[in-house]
Design an enzyme around this catalytic site. Structure first.
Site, short mmCIF file in Angstrom:
data_model
loop_
_atom_site.label_atom_id
_atom_site.label_comp_id
_atom_site.label_asym_id
_atom_site.label_seq_id
_atom_site.Cartn_x
_atom_site.Cartn_y
_atom_site.Cartn_z
N HIS A 1 0.82 -1.22 0.00
CA HIS A 1 0.00 0.00 0.00
C HIS A 1 0.86 1.27 0.00
O HIS A 1 0.33 2.37 -0.12
CB HIS A 1 -1.05 -0.01 1.12
CG HIS A 1 -0.55 0.33 2.49
ND1 HIS A 1 -0.35 -0.61 3.46
CD2 HIS A 1 -0.23 1.51 3.05
CE1 HIS A 1 0.08 -0.02 4.56
NE2 HIS A 1 0.16 1.26 4.35
N ASP B 1 0.21 -7.52 1.48
CA ASP B 1 0.51 -6.09 1.58
C ASP B 1 2.02 -5.83 1.62
O ASP B 1 2.51 -5.01 2.41
CB ASP B 1 -0.19 -5.47 2.80
CG ASP B 1 -0.18 -3.94 2.74
OD1 ASP B 1 0.18 -3.39 1.69
OD2 ASP B 1 -0.53 -3.31 3.76
N SER C 1 4.34 2.93 7.63
CA SER C 1 4.08 1.74 6.82
C SER C 1 5.30 1.33 6.00
O SER C 1 5.88 2.16 5.31
CB SER C 1 2.92 2.00 5.86
OG SER C 1 1.72 1.98 6.57
#
Lengths: 462, 485
Positions: free
Chosen positions: A84, A114, A202
């Site tokens: 992402h 992911d 992230s």
């Protein structure tokens, strides 16, 4: 703890690993020096990632920039991050530890976990003296181990936060989807930590006191303080290896969903505590073809006993199926109401979760190619046509009431089978500026939609 | 004049596209703060409601309030769906613990009070639409209108309004706010200065007096999934462009429900098709003669229309020899009424025109009686499991895209803290088995319940279908409750 000569450190870390949890420092001062050492050793591997991605969901192509984190995993310049963050990126700029900005290429992406890998030129790794991080063993983690999260929360590059492993096998329920729509998180449980994780963290590493990456930071909980989640190193190691070697992760798919067994043992009068409950089978999918039904309890898979008494064990079962060689015929022993039966499951290749996108700008909408997985997840009749991804407010398609989620199966009376066909037809017709008739499907409905190019007076005024 | 204005505003709402069709940026002459205050205050209400949810395995009930704004003359109300967020971290992560909302009561600043019910919620946008159920059809509601001709820029000034609590007489509070950042993630969301958490759900007006957004608390998406993601602290502005499409769908849904509620007859003609107005530009493009018509979007298998040979995309232009004068969807009622007025068993004739050549073919269809709808379905309540179920009706099957042969009963209502509610059963699910007992209809449901009441097992297993998915739920009844006097 005295500083190790750098050449010995990896070996020694390996030895510690075999012993399980790292030996705790005896004093606060030791803890401080351990943290400082991790920071010094890890800092050259940490990068700040600024991808430019394209979104198509409002009926037009828009560029979107964001900020994430990543870390170098080898001397070839490979950097692990989240899907992402860098997945589907058109361009990825990376800021290195020494504040140099370089462009990276996308090596591979895996929405199901992911994760993504990007690469910077390997000459830079040598030139700047960057030291890759290595993955540790997430299986032997213990709750309470000290961990540090490195990354760029809220774009604040080179930030370190500190905490403990709060839970090592947190199960997050099925059905999570990424902003781009792909289903994710089925194949692993999560490491929960109270080291602060914020947007921008992230893709960054979660590191233990021995300097090893035990997880890839990926999520934080809403309306909560310091509840962050990392993808375990075991998953990240396997996926990043596939991405670096082959550019993709191939998985097998059986079209089946499971529930844990705990509550059902009594009902079925089972005297063993093994197996997993079949909750649902996808119509037309391999599990249904094999004759499996909701309510079956799968006792063995390929001769091996499988068990999910608790939810936390479910990701392992999905991973087992996913890692079955494509095309294999797998014998299953199944417990049904009237006794044990044997079935043969033939999982198929999962393929791409979602198709590529295209902007029909003159017509005011965007479409996405339909993959086999989308046929199942969106309950489509077939893979024919293209999916309407977005409709631009006030545009020609909006005037004809085209809606997101409809499937275009013909343009101006010529059938459209796939995205390439749509693009070709669009290129042929777009410049003409004429109204275009679309035939669209919406669940069991069929409609005509007239893409109205010409400016016409609103209804009712003539 | 006022009526005309209301109508215009309603049109603008239904066709959000209309405003954008004009390429030039339109600037209203602007309202003064006082004009704005006077116009806006009557559209705003405090919405009180109660919510039930399960947290940490135990049921809880709270009452809560948010701001709502009336968006149509018939009393549709937009509220911030933030109220629908689960109340605890663990509950959220476990999924399935969204609160059940009920008892909506609206308080306006001029003392008016109204009851309302939920039309729909959207968990991505965190917005909801309510419908006032006790409005007076003779007295249209004062309402806002939307505009998407607003171009947001850093520093753009917007106006907002919220109401003080009951203790302060629910006086409206005017708040100027300004945009201090245009976020790209998520798109079309503005960070605001001057907006507080007490303003969630409050509309944002442009200087021209149009609502161009609402104050909301929106999940940031870089964290990934819909369920678990980091939060942008404080409220943000959610632009109208971001939710216009959802809103027009929600409004249509509200109107469809309103129509169903009004019809009550025992007997009504039924064709078994879904259809759409043949709008003039489409008719012209298809080469269909002028005068109106409908085009068939769906033919229900086994229905009169299917037996008569109708197919999707057929264009019907006459009905028993008369032109079907339907040129836009708002004309459809005339056609629907005429079909419903037909007697079951009667033969009706349609003229089906082919594209281009003007040839009209006659199709004869024998009407059937309209199948039961969800509202007319028989229901059964069980107060031990605290559940109400209803028979499966055709509209439910179509809505869930299920095989017409699908057997079972539909969960119509469930008390969160009851045995069935704690097991995880919720509205819309189709119960197909209770323990080893197959459930095909209301009677077999009752038999299944009677059987477990007799046997009193520790665990009661419900096998449930929703759309194409199936799942098991386990109830753990406290049988001792039954022995209490």
């Amino acid at each position: 703890m005295k500083p190790f000569p750098t050449c010995l450190a990896p070996l020694l870390f390996g030895a510690l690993l075999l012993l399980g949890a790292p030996t705790p420092p005896a004093h606060a001062a030791d803890l401080q020096s351990a943290i400082l050492k991790v920071q010094r050793d890890a800092q050259t591997a940490l990068v700040n990632i600024q991808p430019v991605t394209e979104t198509f969901n409002r009926g037009e192509k828009r560029k979107r920039s964001s900020v994430g984190s990543g870390f170098l995993v080898d001397y070839d310049g490979n950097i692990v991050t989240n899907y992402h963050v860098a997945g589907r990126a058109k361009r990825v700029m990376v800021t290195l530890f020494n504040k140099e900005r370089v462009e990276a290429e996308l090596v591979g992406e895996d929405p199901s976990t992911d994760l993504a890998v990007i690469r910077i030129p390997k000459e830079l790794v040598t030139e700047y003296g960057m030291k890759p991080l290595s993955f540790g063993d997430s299986e032997s983690l213990e709750v309470g181990e000290f961990v540090m999260a490195l990354g760029s929360p809220l774009a604040l590059a080179r930030t370190m936060t500190f905490g403990v492993v709060s839970n090592k096998d947190r199960y997050l329920p099925e059905g999570m989807s990424l902003p781009t729509g792909e289903r994710t998180g089925d194949f692993n449980t999560w490491i929960q930590t109270d080291a602060a994780i914020n947007p921008g963290n992230s893709g960054g590493p979660l590191i233990n006191l021995t300097g090893q990456v035990i997880g890839v930071n990926a999520r934080g909980a809403m309306f909560a303080d310091n509840i962050g989640f990392a993808i375990p190193a075991a998953t990240a190691t396997a996926v990043s290896r596939d991405l670096i070697d082959a550019g993709e992760v191939k998985r097998s798919w059986a079209g089946i969903s499971f529930q844990s067994l705990q509550d059902w043992e009594a009902l079925f009068g089972m005297d063993t505590k093994t197996g997993v409950l079949v909750a649902s089978v996808e119509p037309g999918g391999p599990a249904q073809m094999a004759g499996l039904q909701a309510g079956d309890i799968v006792l063995t898979y390929g001769g091996e006993t499988i068990t999910a008494r608790f939810d936390e064990e479910l990701p392992g079962i999905y991973q087992l199926i996913a890692s079955t060689p494509i095309g294999a015929k797998v014998p299953l022993t199944v417990l049904r109401r009237d006794g044990e039966i044997d079935v043969t499951l033939e999982p198929i290749e999962t393929g791409k979760l979602s198709g590529d996108e295209f902007e029909a700008s003159e017509w005011g909408f965007t479409v996405r190619g339909i993959t086999d997985q989308m046929v199942f997840s969106l309950e489509l009749e077939s893979g024919e046509g293209v999916l309407v991804e977005g409709v631009r407010t006030g545009g020609p398609a909006a005037r004809g009431r085209l809606r997101r989620g409809q499937v275009v199966v013909s343009i101006a009376d010529e059938p459209i089978t796939d995205l390439a066909g749509f693009e070709a037809r669009y290129e042929e017709l777009a410049a003409k500026g004429e109204d275009i008739l679309l035939h669209v499907l919406e669940a069991e409905r069929q409609r005509y939609v007239l893409v109205r190019r010409a400016e016409t007076a609103p209804e009712g005024t003539r | 004049m006022k009526r005309a204005l209301l109508l215009l505003a309603a049109l603008a709402l239904l066709i959000p596209a209309a405003a954008d069709a004009k390429p030039k940026k339109k600037r209203g002459k602007g309202q003064t703060a006082t004009e704005f205050y006077d116009a806006a205050r009557l559209t705003l209400a405090t919405v009180n409601f109660s919510q039930e949810f399960v947290a940490g395995g135990s049921p809880q009930q709270t009452t809560s309030a948010t701001d709502g704004v009336v968006i149509s003359p018939d009393g549709l109300v937009l509220i911030s769906g933030t109220v629908r967020f689960p109340q605890s971290g663990p509950g959220r992560l476990r999924g399935g613990s969204l609160p059940e909302l009920s008892s909506f009561r609206l308080h306006f600043s001029d003392g008016r009070q109204h009851e309302a019910e939920v039309v729909t919620f959207d968990t991505d946008l965190n917005l909801g639409l309510l419908r006032i159920t006790d409005g007076d059809p003779e007295k249209p509601f004062e309402h806002v209108s939307f505009g998407d001709d607003f171009e947001p820029a850093i520093g753009s000034g917007l106006r907002s309004m919220t109401l003080y609590t009951q203790e302060y007489g629910r006086e409206p509070v005017y708040s100027p706010v300004s945009i201090n950042s245009l976020l790209s993630t998520p798109q079309d969301v503005w960070s605001l200065s001057g907006a507080g958490l007490n303003m969630l759900g409050a509309p944002l007006w442009s200087g021209a007096g149009k609502v161009v957004g609402v104050v909301a608390q929106v999940p940031m998406s870089p964290g990934g999934g819909r369920q678990v993601m980091p939060q942008l602290s404080g409220p943000v502005g959610l632009s109208y462009g971001r939710f216009a499409e959802w809103l027009s769908g929600a409004v249509e849904q509200a109107q469809a429900v309103a129509e169903v509620v009004e019809e009550e007859p025992e007997e009504a003609g039924w064709l078994g098709i879904e259809f759409q107005a043949l709008e003039r530009p489409l008719a012209k493009h298809l080469g269909i003669s002028e005068g109106g018509g409908i085009f068939v979007t769906r033919v229900i298998p086994g229905s009169p229309a299917a037996k008569g040979g109708l197919e999707p995309l057929d264009i019907l232009v006459t009905f028993d020899g008369e032109r079907i004068a339907v040129n836009q969807n708002s004309d459809l009622n005339k056609f629907i009424e005429k079909v419903r007025a037909g007697k079951p068993g009667a033969v009706v004739r349609f003229g089906k025109e082919s594209r281009g050549d003007g040839a009209v073919e006659e199709v004869a269809i024998t009407l059937m009686n309209s199948p039961k709808t969800e509202l007319q379905a028989d229901r059964r309540e069980d107060d031990r499991f605290d559940i109400t179920v209803r028979e499966i009706t055709m509209d439910a099957l179509l809505g869930q895209r299920l095989d017409p042969e699908t057997a079972g009963v539909i969960v119509d209502g469930v008390t969160r803290a009851g045995w069935a509610g704690l097991a995880g059963l919720s509205r819309g699910m189709i119960i197909q088995r209770i323990n080893e007992h197959d459930v095909t209809d209301l009677d077999s449901f009752s038999e299944g319940v009677d059987k477990v009441l007799e046997e009193r097992p520790d665990k009661v297993l419900f096998f449930v279908r929703f759309r194409r998915d199936t799942r098991f739920f386990v109830a753990e009844p406290d049988w001792t409750e039954l022995d209490e006097p």
